[in-house]
Design a protein around this motif. Sequence first.
Motif, PDB file in Angstrom:
ATOM      1  N   CYS A  17       5.722 104.589 -90.949  1.00 58.26           N
ATOM      2  CA  CYS A  17       5.972 103.779 -89.749  1.00 58.26           C
ATOM      3  C   CYS A  17       5.561 102.342 -89.968  1.00 58.26           C
ATOM      4  CB  CYS A  17       5.218 104.364 -88.566  1.00 58.26           C
ATOM      5  SG  CYS A  17       3.444 104.041 -88.611  1.00 58.26           S
ATOM      6  N   PHE A  18       5.185 102.008 -91.182  1.00 53.90           N
ATOM      7  CA  PHE A  18       4.667 100.691 -91.543  1.00 53.90           C
ATOM      8  C   PHE A  18       3.235 100.483 -91.061  1.00 53.90           C
ATOM      9  CE2 PHE A  18       8.297  99.096 -93.638  1.00 53.90           C
ATOM     10  CZ  PHE A  18       7.845  97.997 -94.347  1.00 53.90           C
ATOM     11  N   MET A  22       0.444  97.796 -92.349  1.00 57.05           N
ATOM     12  CA  MET A  22      -0.343  96.991 -91.414  1.00 57.05           C
ATOM     13  C   MET A  22      -1.831  97.193 -91.690  1.00 57.05           C
ATOM     14  SD  MET A  22       1.690  95.299 -89.459  1.00 57.05           S
ATOM     15  CE  MET A  22       1.018  94.911 -87.846  1.00 57.05           C
ATOM     16  N   ASP A  47       8.670  90.557-100.182  1.00 51.39           N
ATOM     17  CA  ASP A  47      10.127  90.603 -99.993  1.00 51.39           C
ATOM     18  C   ASP A  47      10.899  90.867-101.282  1.00 51.39           C
ATOM     19  OD1 ASP A  47      10.496  90.584 -97.339  1.00 51.39           O
ATOM     20  OD2 ASP A  47      11.268  88.556 -97.179  1.00 51.39           O
ATOM     21  N   LYS A  49      12.742  93.165-103.593  1.00 51.35           N
ATOM     22  CA  LYS A  49      13.326  94.469-103.312  1.00 51.35           C
ATOM     23  C   LYS A  49      13.426  95.354-104.546  1.00 51.35           C
ATOM     24  CE  LYS A  49      15.782  92.470 -99.452  1.00 51.35           C
ATOM     25  NZ  LYS A  49      17.055  92.186 -98.807  1.00 51.35           N
ATOM     26  N   CYS A  65      11.993 111.664 -96.394  1.00 51.23           N
ATOM     27  CA  CYS A  65      12.838 112.365 -95.431  1.00 51.23           C
ATOM     28  C   CYS A  65      14.312 112.214 -95.751  1.00 51.23           C
ATOM     29  CB  CYS A  65      12.530 111.935 -93.995  1.00 51.23           C
ATOM     30  SG  CYS A  65      13.223 110.350 -93.526  1.00 51.23           S
ATOM     31  N   ASN A  66      14.643 111.329 -96.703  1.00 47.44           N
ATOM     32  CA  ASN A  66      16.048 111.237 -97.115  1.00 47.44           C
ATOM     33  C   ASN A  66      16.127 110.986 -98.615  1.00 47.44           C
ATOM     34  OD1 ASN A  66      15.835 108.416 -97.611  1.00 47.44           O
ATOM     35  ND2 ASN A  66      16.199 107.991 -95.457  1.00 47.44           N
ATOM     36  N   LEU A 136      24.704 105.495 -94.888  1.00 49.09           N
ATOM     37  CA  LEU A 136      23.449 106.156 -94.512  1.00 49.09           C
ATOM     38  C   LEU A 136      23.014 107.135 -95.598  1.00 49.09           C
ATOM     39  CD1 LEU A 136      24.183 106.980 -90.763  1.00 49.09           C
ATOM     40  CD2 LEU A 136      22.497 105.357 -91.629  1.00 49.09           C
ATOM     41  N   PRO A 137      21.739 107.084 -95.976  1.00 44.92           N
ATOM     42  CA  PRO A 137      21.273 108.050 -96.966  1.00 44.92           C
ATOM     43  C   PRO A 137      21.258 109.463 -96.377  1.00 44.92           C
ATOM     44  CG  PRO A 137      19.438 106.742 -96.134  1.00 44.92           C
ATOM     45  CD  PRO A 137      20.679 106.165 -95.531  1.00 44.92           C
TER      46      PRO A 137
ATOM     47  N   SER B  10      20.273  95.346 -97.904  1.00 44.30           N
ATOM     48  CA  SER B  10      19.378  96.499 -97.779  1.00 44.30           C
ATOM     49  C   SER B  10      18.139  96.312 -98.650  1.00 44.30           C
ATOM     50  CB  SER B  10      20.117  97.759 -98.231  1.00 44.30           C
ATOM     51  OG  SER B  10      19.240  98.857 -98.239  1.00 44.30           O
ATOM     52  N   PRO B  11      16.957  96.510 -98.128  1.00 44.26           N
ATOM     53  CA  PRO B  11      16.693  96.719 -96.709  1.00 44.26           C
ATOM     54  C   PRO B  11      16.707  95.403 -95.950  1.00 44.26           C
ATOM     55  CG  PRO B  11      14.637  96.707 -97.940  1.00 44.26           C
ATOM     56  CD  PRO B  11      15.734  96.531 -98.932  1.00 44.26           C
ATOM     57  N   THR B  13      14.709  92.971 -94.013  1.00 45.60           N
ATOM     58  CA  THR B  13      13.244  92.878 -94.151  1.00 45.60           C
ATOM     59  C   THR B  13      12.532  92.407 -92.901  1.00 45.60           C
ATOM     60  OG1 THR B  13      13.588  90.717 -95.142  1.00 45.60           O
ATOM     61  CG2 THR B  13      13.198  92.558 -96.632  1.00 45.60           C
ATOM     62  N   ARG B  14      13.223  91.863 -91.928  1.00 48.55           N
ATOM     63  CA  ARG B  14      12.492  91.361 -90.766  1.00 48.55           C
ATOM     64  C   ARG B  14      12.589  92.295 -89.565  1.00 48.55           C
ATOM     65  NH1 ARG B  14       9.956  90.136 -93.711  1.00 48.55           N
ATOM     66  NH2 ARG B  14       9.400  88.147 -94.610  1.00 48.55           N
ATOM     67  N   GLU B  16      11.091  96.425 -88.525  1.00 48.46           N
ATOM     68  CA  GLU B  16      10.162  97.416 -89.012  1.00 48.46           C
ATOM     69  C   GLU B  16      10.901  98.267 -90.037  1.00 48.46           C
ATOM     70  OE1 GLU B  16       8.922 100.880 -90.009  1.00 48.46           O
ATOM     71  OE2 GLU B  16       9.834 101.259 -88.073  1.00 48.46           O
ATOM     72  N   GLY B  17      10.815  97.817 -91.248  1.00 49.90           N
ATOM     73  CA  GLY B  17      11.168  98.593 -92.400  1.00 49.90           C
ATOM     74  C   GLY B  17      12.572  98.990 -92.708  1.00 49.90           C
ATOM     75  N   HIS B  18      13.151  99.842 -91.900  1.00 47.69           N
ATOM     76  CA  HIS B  18      14.187 100.670 -92.488  1.00 47.69           C
ATOM     77  C   HIS B  18      15.566 100.433 -91.907  1.00 47.69           C
ATOM     78  CE1 HIS B  18      10.181 102.552 -92.628  1.00 47.69           C
ATOM     79  NE2 HIS B  18      10.495 102.761 -93.881  1.00 47.69           N
ATOM     80  N   LYS B  20      19.602  98.582 -92.577  1.00 48.60           N
ATOM     81  CA  LYS B  20      20.574  98.181 -93.584  1.00 48.60           C
ATOM     82  C   LYS B  20      21.766  97.587 -92.840  1.00 48.60           C
ATOM     83  CE  LYS B  20      21.824 101.109 -97.127  1.00 48.60           C
ATOM     84  NZ  LYS B  20      22.530 102.243 -97.753  1.00 48.60           N
ATOM     85  N   ILE B  38      20.489 102.242 -89.040  1.00 55.70           N
ATOM     86  CA  ILE B  38      19.071 102.588 -88.993  1.00 55.70           C
ATOM     87  C   ILE B  38      18.916 103.785 -89.922  1.00 55.70           C
ATOM     88  CG2 ILE B  38      17.144 103.216 -87.500  1.00 55.70           C
ATOM     89  CD1 ILE B  38      18.464 100.453 -86.879  1.00 55.70           C
ATOM     90  N   VAL B  39      18.377 103.534 -91.112  1.00 57.21           N
ATOM     91  CA  VAL B  39      18.463 104.561 -92.154  1.00 57.21           C
ATOM     92  C   VAL B  39      17.381 105.621 -92.054  1.00 57.21           C
ATOM     93  CG1 VAL B  39      19.677 103.126 -93.825  1.00 57.21           C
ATOM     94  CG2 VAL B  39      17.185 103.114 -93.786  1.00 57.21           C
ATOM     95  N   GLU B  40      16.333 105.318 -91.308  1.00 55.97           N
ATOM     96  CA  GLU B  40      15.270 106.311 -91.265  1.00 55.97           C
ATOM     97  C   GLU B  40      15.394 107.141 -89.993  1.00 55.97           C
ATOM     98  OE1 GLU B  40      11.356 104.905 -92.002  1.00 55.97           O
ATOM     99  OE2 GLU B  40      10.445 106.638 -91.048  1.00 55.97           O
ATOM    100  N   CYS B  64       6.219 103.498 -84.849  1.00 50.11           N
ATOM    101  CA  CYS B  64       6.201 102.180 -85.476  1.00 50.11           C
ATOM    102  C   CYS B  64       4.782 101.667 -85.566  1.00 50.11           C
ATOM    103  CB  CYS B  64       7.051 101.189 -84.689  1.00 50.11           C
ATOM    104  SG  CYS B  64       6.890  99.514 -85.321  1.00 50.11           S
ATOM    105  N   ILE B  66       3.926  98.753 -86.277  1.00 45.68           N
ATOM    106  CA  ILE B  66       3.818  97.346 -85.915  1.00 45.68           C
ATOM    107  C   ILE B  66       3.707  97.204 -84.394  1.00 45.68           C
ATOM    108  CG2 ILE B  66       4.964  95.095 -86.054  1.00 45.68           C
ATOM    109  CD1 ILE B  66       6.097  96.092 -88.771  1.00 45.68           C
TER     110      ILE B  66
END
Lengths: 189, 135
Positions: A17-18, A22, A47, A49, A65-66, A136-137, B10-11, B13-14, B16-18, B20, B38-40, B64, B66
């Motif tokens: 969830c990041f 954090m 940043d 990648k 999860c994917n 989508l993965p 992808s991703p 970056t600004r 929360e994470g996931h 594309k 929203i990939v997740e 999340c 954040i």
Amino acid sequence: MNETRKPRVATVSLAGCFGCHMAILDIDERLVGLMQAVEFDRSPLTDLKTFTRRCDIGIIEGGCCNEENVHVLQDFRRNCDVLIALGQCAIMGGLPAMRNAIMQSDAPLRECLEEAYITGAYIRNTTHQIPNDPALPLLLDRVYPCSEVVEIDYQIPGCAPGGDIIFETLSSILAGRFHGFSRDSFKFD
Amino acid sequence: MAEPRLIEISPVTRVEGHGKVTIHLDAQNRVEEARLHIVEFRGFERFIRGRLLWEVPVIVQRLCGICPVSHHLAAAKAMDMICGVDVLPPTAEKMRRLMHYGQVMQSHGCTSSTSPRRTCCSASARRPSSATSSR
Ligand code: SF4
């Protein structure tokens, strides 16, 4: 490790969830010292990648999860000498792994998707379709902890782990003197 | 004439994470479509079902890292509705506001210099207990 260069650290968030990233920031002013002592490569903090070079330490947040999570995790294993699973999601799947254990369900993943996109009380999805864009993965049948996918060298528990424990563990791993956690560091009230 | 093309960011970056973004270009290099993915997908909507009422605000914080407080408070409000609570006691109202301000401060780069674990913008604001959802 070569004396003349700084250790390189990479980080990534998989099915997390990041919060763990954090929590890295929760080391507060010590972050300045850490930034001077190490060099961050691939990471949301920089940043970058992709890996620019091989790294000494890879810090993983989140489980898998994917399929993309799996590929990224394997990429980290290939490119890092030491992998640290940071937080419960990386260590044992964490909260997302609750979907593995939905009771009395033969198809927990399908149930989750249907609840989220079709049957949920406030969903307005007139096509009744679950997103299936090729971009989508593919989702995995279960949420997997990192250690079921690749070999993990260290684990820092917590959801999220406290800033102190992250800092101390990271510092002692960098100094090559990590011998486990002290009992006190996991005393919860 | 060019072939239709696909640009992939992808991703993203600004957020929360996931995320594309795919941009679909036609043969004349004009944008046909831009899609945010929203990939997740984790399934919180389903797996909170059947949990104890007071667990939910704490579970959904993990949506999340954040903005956990926003999710916590949203769930607290949902729990209020389930329990038929229309008016919050003043203390609960203040605590919720305080938590939210704490999160806003944390998200905007506020750090304290001396006692990080005691400030509203550090760990204490990030993973609140379920106190504010009970009465
Ligand atoms: S362990 Fe907790 S804080 Fe870390 S990514 Fe998972 S849910 Fe978020």
